[in-house]
Design a protein around this motif. Structure first.
Motif: not given
Length: 654
Positions: A430-439, A460-462, A464-478
């Motif tokens: 999960i950590q690797n996937i989140v880092a890749f998507c941010r880039q 794997l884990n819908p 997860h804190e890192l997933i929810q944080k990234m989705r939240g940031e993109i959601a706010r911009l949108e």
């Protein structure tokens, strides 16, 4: 004193004494609550309270949602009593009490001997010893039997609570559609089992009598519980009665300070009576002194000689009486199952050769040793060899159950370790996937685009804190981008709505100036976007309408006189009231309304008195006609309007 016991996921997390009558005990997620409940969905800061009312501790739910559950019933108020259980998911609560067993310090003796006090103390110690031995391993048996199918099953009750019914979640399941999902419950409290019926459609029968209330009922040995053709037999047994009986020290009855115990001569019998001069083996005992002088007989008891003086006879008699009671109680518990020895099947072990019997014993002991060391699978294999030769040996069946529990526990531990390893691997992915998507994702990326990139991690884990944080940031911009577009669309919609309201007020004013005036006044209160300057147009329309109304008021005032002369006082009052609404500064309008209203009241009074007269002489229909006339001519808030309406209601007319 009542104890409020709180459990979370089966574990006791708090035991609170309800000891202060002046205190209100609060439960919830608030910091000041005496019963703190962790932040959970559906739990308020102060969810319920417990306080003493009319001598009883009572619980009251103060939250506007989240009732507590007692069985399948949702309740908001509850009187607390010992044995009561209820829940507020995920918490479970139980009411218990502090019980102390007191034993009398003295026994009533027929003899007035000076040593009776010491004897009483020893007898109390004996009673405590016997009670402790009997209660330590008390065994509760709940045996099921179906008369039609001949099915039977024995349950050894080792848990504190059992739910019985057809639901698969029950502890004891009855596979019958006629039985309720949760038929009844039995629970252990202070060493006794109680039964509570859940008010089922098909009744629960205890010893032939239908249970008609929901109060706990104490179960006694040999009680029978029946539902339709399903029977349960409740027994209380002592699984180690014989071994416990041998542990009871029979010499606690003897007071050492008064009667010195002499070791028993092993050459003699294990238990026998001797006379002091010449009887039995007294010559070998070497017993002299005061005992010989008093010429007492002695009792050889488990290696000691007890002088049979008056005090010791009483002690021995009491000890024998207590032992008889123990034996009788044990025999009563097993009396219903006793059968003629001749009719019992032969011991399977006796059919084996001495060598096979020896093998059974060795294999049993090996299985027991392996179980103790935690080698459950090997223990199971050895015990299966025993059962291949005999159906059971000593407590081999119970040992087999323990082994199965051990195997299951080992499997669960192995599964937990496997889950931990899988969780660690998933965390790294999960950590690797989140880092890749941010880039990879652009600043104006949408949530849908981010979810597409994060899909393997979400799988794997819908949560997860890192997933929810990234989705939240993109959601706010949108959301910010959408907000700008929405603001523009909102103003356009407001302008369209304002124009619609203006046209509606204009249409109303053309039909009814009075309503049109009110419509334009309401329109001017609107604060919507006004690109077409409709508020200015509305003000001009309002001035125009007010002029029209003033003209109509003047005309109405002129018509009042003719309405009164025609007897239409009600219409005259209505016309004046409408004129007064438009010109409240004209005081003469109010005075004229009062004058005409009084004339109308007198007229209605005369008409009402005529109706009462007709009613009194029995002309009800004539009276009803006059009352209807009052309703037609009087104003709705008039005195005689109300009276006439009540009279018509009395006679079933309107």
């Amino acid at each position: 004193m009542l104890l409020f016991v709180v459990r979370l996921h089966g574990q006791v997390i708090q035991t609170l004494e309800l000891s202060d009558p002046a205190t209100t005990y609060w439960a919830g997620r608030g910091e000041t609550c005496q019963i703190p409940l962790k932040t959970e969905k559906g739990i308020s800061r102060q969810h319920f309270k417990i306080q003493l009312k009319d001598g009883l501790w009572q619980l009251e739910v103060t939250s506007s949602y989240g009732d507590i559950k007692s069985g399948e019933e949702s309740i908001r108020q509850l009187v607390l009593q010992e044995g009561l259980s209820f829940s507020l998911a995920p918490y479970e609560f139980k009411i218990e009490s502090q019980h102390t067993q007191s034993i009398s310090n003295e026994l009533s003796l027929a003899s007035g001997d000076t040593s009776s006090k010491a004897l009483s103390i020893k007898n109390v110690e004996f009673e405590k010893t016997v009670t402790r031995f009997l209660d330590k391993n008390k065994q509760f048996i709940f045996t099921y039997f179906n008369k039609e199918t001949k099915e039977s099953k024995t349950h050894i009750l080792t848990s504190d609570e059992y739910m019985v019914g057809r639901d698969q979640g029950c502890d004891i399941i009855i596979d019958d559609a006629r039985v309720s999902r949760r038929q009844f419950k039995i629970y252990n409290q202070n060493g006794n089992f109680y039964l509570i019926d859940n008010k089922s459609i098909n009744p629960t029968i205890l010893n032939g009598s239908k249970i008609t209330n929901s109060d706990p009922i104490l179960l006694k040995s040999h009680d029978e519980v029946k539902i339709l053709n399903h029977k349960f037999h409740f027994e209380i047994r002592d699984a180690e009665f014989e071994s416990k009986l041998k542990k009871i020290n029979p010499l606690v009855l003897v007071e050492p300070s008064e009667n010195q115990l002499v070791p028993y001569d092993p050459s003699g019998s294990s238990m026998g009576l001797e006379g002091s001069p010449g009887g039995g083996d007294s010559g070998q005992s070497g017993h002299t002194g005061s005992e010989s002088t008093q010429n007492f007989k002695t009792l050889n008891f488990w290696g000691f000689k007890i002088p049979l003086n008056k005090v010791n006879k009483i002690r021995i008699g009491l000890g024998i009486a207590l032992l008889i009671i123990i034996v009788v109680l044990n025999s009563n518990n097993n009396s219903t199952n006793s059968v003629d020895v001749a009719s019992q099947p032969a011991n399977p072990l006796s059919k084996l050769t001495p060598e096979e019997q020896k093998q059974v014993k060795v294999q049993y002991e090996l299985a027991k040793d392996l179980y103790t060391k935690g080698n459950y699978q090997m223990a199971k294999e050895e015990l299966s060899k025993v059962h291949a030769k005999v159906p059971s040996y000593l407590d081999s069946l119970e040992l087999a159950r323990f082994i199965e529990v051990g195997i299951q526990s080992a499997q669960e531990r192995e599964q937990q370790e496997r889950l931990k390893r899988e969780a660690a691997e998933a965390e790294e992915k999960i950590q690797n996937i989140v880092a890749f998507c941010r880039q990879q994702l652009k600043p104006n990326a949408s949530v849908a685009e981010s979810d597409e990139c994060l899909a393997p991690a979400i799988q794997l884990n819908p949560e997860h804190e890192l997933i929810q944080k990234m989705r939240g940031e993109i959601a706010r911009l949108e959301e910010q981008r959408k907000a700008v577009e929405a603001e523009k669309a909102f103003k356009e919609a407001q302008a369209a709505e304002l124009e619609k309201q203006y046209k509606a007020a204009l249409e109303i004013s053309q039909k009814d100036p009075y309503k049109g005036k009110k419509a334009f006044e309401d329109f001017l209160k609107l604060t919507m976007a006004d690109p077409k300057k409709l508020h200015e147009k509305a003000k001009k329309q309002l001035i125009k309408i007010e002029r029209q109304i003033e003209e109509s008021v003047s005309s109405a005032i002129k018509s009042v006189k003719s309405l009164v002369e025609a007897g239409k006082h009600k219409d005259a009052i209505i016309a004046l009231e409408r004129a007064e609404e438009v010109s409240p500064q004209n005081e003469s309008l109010g005075e004229e309304i009062i004058r005409i209203t009084e004339d109308l009241r007198k007229k209605m009074q005369t008409l009402f008195q005529e109706a009462i007269l007709e009613e009194n002489i029995g002309n009800i229909d004539t009276a009803k006609d006059r009352w209807r006339k009052i309703l037609d001519q009087d104003i709705p808030n008039g005195e005689y309007y109300t009276k006439a309406k009540l009279k018509l209601k009395k006679y079933g007319g309107s």
